[in-house]
Design an enzyme around this catalytic site. Sequence first.
Site, mmCIF file in Angstrom:
data_model
loop_
_atom_site.group_PDB
_atom_site.id
_atom_site.type_symbol
_atom_site.label_atom_id
_atom_site.label_comp_id
_atom_site.label_asym_id
_atom_site.label_seq_id
_atom_site.Cartn_x
_atom_site.Cartn_y
_atom_site.Cartn_z
ATOM 1 N N HIS A 24 1.135 8.440 7.121
ATOM 2 C CA HIS A 24 2.376 8.048 6.418
ATOM 3 C C HIS A 24 3.203 7.014 7.186
ATOM 4 C CE1 HIS A 24 4.498 11.126 8.749
ATOM 5 N NE2 HIS A 24 4.045 12.125 8.042
ATOM 6 N N HIS A 78 3.713 25.816 8.254
ATOM 7 C CA HIS A 78 4.360 24.566 7.831
ATOM 8 C C HIS A 78 3.731 24.115 6.522
ATOM 9 C CE1 HIS A 78 6.098 20.656 7.897
ATOM 10 N NE2 HIS A 78 5.219 20.036 8.646
ATOM 11 N N GLU A 80 3.772 21.103 5.057
ATOM 12 C CA GLU A 80 3.249 19.739 4.904
ATOM 13 C C GLU A 80 1.727 19.795 4.746
ATOM 14 O OE1 GLU A 80 4.760 16.827 7.715
ATOM 15 O OE2 GLU A 80 4.124 15.182 6.405
ATOM 16 N N ASP A 82 -0.936 18.260 5.551
ATOM 17 C CA ASP A 82 -1.985 18.160 6.578
ATOM 18 C C ASP A 82 -2.301 19.530 7.168
ATOM 19 O OD1 ASP A 82 0.662 17.857 7.518
ATOM 20 O OD2 ASP A 82 0.007 16.997 9.406
ATOM 21 N N HIS A 145 9.702 20.137 11.855
ATOM 22 C CA HIS A 145 10.541 19.083 11.328
ATOM 23 C C HIS A 145 10.771 19.182 9.822
ATOM 24 C CE1 HIS A 145 7.185 16.293 9.739
ATOM 25 N NE2 HIS A 145 6.600 17.426 10.042
ATOM 26 N N ASP A 164 3.465 21.653 14.370
ATOM 27 C CA ASP A 164 3.655 20.233 14.719
ATOM 28 C C ASP A 164 4.246 20.023 16.125
ATOM 29 O OD1 ASP A 164 2.633 18.752 12.587
ATOM 30 O OD2 ASP A 164 4.470 18.875 11.431
ATOM 31 N N TYR A 192 4.240 10.576 19.458
ATOM 32 C CA TYR A 192 4.393 11.580 18.399
ATOM 33 C C TYR A 192 5.854 12.043 18.321
ATOM 34 C CZ TYR A 192 3.182 15.840 15.783
ATOM 35 O OH TYR A 192 3.097 16.838 14.844
ATOM 36 N N HIS A 223 -1.751 19.472 16.006
ATOM 37 C CA HIS A 223 -2.470 18.198 16.147
ATOM 38 C C HIS A 223 -2.789 17.952 17.618
ATOM 39 C CE1 HIS A 223 -1.398 16.889 12.065
ATOM 40 N NE2 HIS A 223 -0.149 17.222 12.319
HETATM 41 FE FE1 FEO Z 1 4.602 17.973 9.481
HETATM 42 FE FE2 FEO Z 1 1.493 17.764 10.878
HETATM 43 O O1 FEO Z 1 2.736 17.929 9.494
#
Ligand code: FEO
Length: 394
Positions: A24, A78, A80, A82, A145, A164, A192, A223
Site C-alpha cells: 500500500h 489484527h 488488516e 495481510d 496501528h 504488526d 517499518y 512480519h
Molecule cells: Fe496492519 Fe501487517 O497489517
Amino acid sequence: MKGKAIKDGIYWVGAIDWNIRDFHGYKTARGTSYNAYLIMDQKKVLVDTVKTTHTEEMLDRIKSIIDPKEIDIVISNHVEMDHSGSLPDIMKIAPDATLITSTNGEKGLAEHYDTSKWNIKAVKSGESINIGKRNINFVHIPMLHWPDSMVCFIPEEKLLLPNDAFGQHLASEYLFNDQNPNDIVMEEASKYYANIVYPFGVQVKKAIDALSNLDIDMIAPGHGVLWRTNISNILRKYSYWANHDNSNKALIIYDSMWGSTEIIANTIKSSFEENDIPVVQRSLKTSHISDIMADILESKYVAIGSPVLNNQVLPSIASLLTYMKGLKPKNKIGFAFGSYGWNPAGIKEIESVMSGLKWDLPLSQIDTKYRPGKDDLVGIKENIDTTIKSVGID
Ligand code: FEO
C-alpha cells in the site's frame, strides 16, 4: 512446505512474499513475510493467518504438523487483510474452532467478512485463556496501528506475539534476527516504524509500559524475522522513536526542474558538512518517499526543496508532503527552499506542512528567483551556518 519450530511445540506456519515491492505505497525492496503461528497444546491454537495470495502456503505448513480441521482456537490479533485474509478458509476447514479477537476486532472482522457462522469470542484487554500447559494473555493495543490491534503473551514460554508491532518488511530464508545481518534487520525495523507506526508514538509508549513487566525472551511479530536476541535493544529503539528523539543529522530532500533547486540543495548540504553535521541528500527523482521517511525518522534537521510549477510545488514534492503529513514526524528543525519564476507562493506549501507538524522553522522560506546567483548562495549559506550555530551542535 513445512512448519518451523520456534519453541518446543510452537511453530511458525506463515508465508514469505519474496516478490512484493509495493505494500500500500510502501516500497518493500526486500519483500516481506506474513507470520502465523501454531501452538500445539491440549488445545491447538493458530495465531493469525496470512494474505489470501498465500493461503495455500500457510495450509501446507500447518498440514506438516496437524490436519487443519483439528484447530480448536484461531486468534485474530489484527483485522488488516495481510493477517486476516485466510480466516474465511480456516473457519471453513475448522468450523467448530473458536475465533478469539478483541472487542474492536469482532466488529472489524464483521465489516470485512461474513462472520455470521463463526464462533467468535471477543476478549477484553487483560483476559487470559488456558490451553493446557500454557496460558495466553491478551493485551489490547488500540491504534497500534488499527483500533482492533491486540497482542498475545504466553508467560510459560516468555513469548510475545505482537502482530504488526516490532515487525519488518523483510523476506528471509532465516527465521530469527540473529541469523540475519543485524544492520539489515535494524534498517528494515526502522523503515517499518517510520512508515507504519510513526503516527502512534503515544500508543507505543503505553504499549511499552504495558510490556515492561513481562519476562520476554522472544518476540514473534506478524512480519519479518523473530527477535530472540537484542530484545531490549528493539524495545529501547521503539521508546526512542516514540519519544521523537533524533540524531544530530541533516536530511535534504528535493526535486528540480532545471537544476536551480538542486544548486540550493547543494549549498545547504555544504553548510551542514562544514559544520560537521552528517548530511544525507535525497532527490525524489531517485529516492522513494517510503525510504525517505526512514531518513526523516532519524534526522534532526530536515530541508525540503521544490521549484514552483503552476504556482505550486512539483507533484513529487506534493506526494512526499501528503505522505509525511499523515505520518506526523515531530521534533524537527525544518527548512523550506526552492526556486521560482514569478510566484514564490508554492514554496510556502512546504513551510505550511512543516509548521502544521510543529517543527521549528528558524528561517523563513529560502528561495531564489530563477537561477540562484553567487550572492544568493553566499547569503543562503551564511543564514544556514548561523542557524546551525545558534541551535548548537550536540
Ligand atoms: Fe496492519 Fe501487517 O497489517
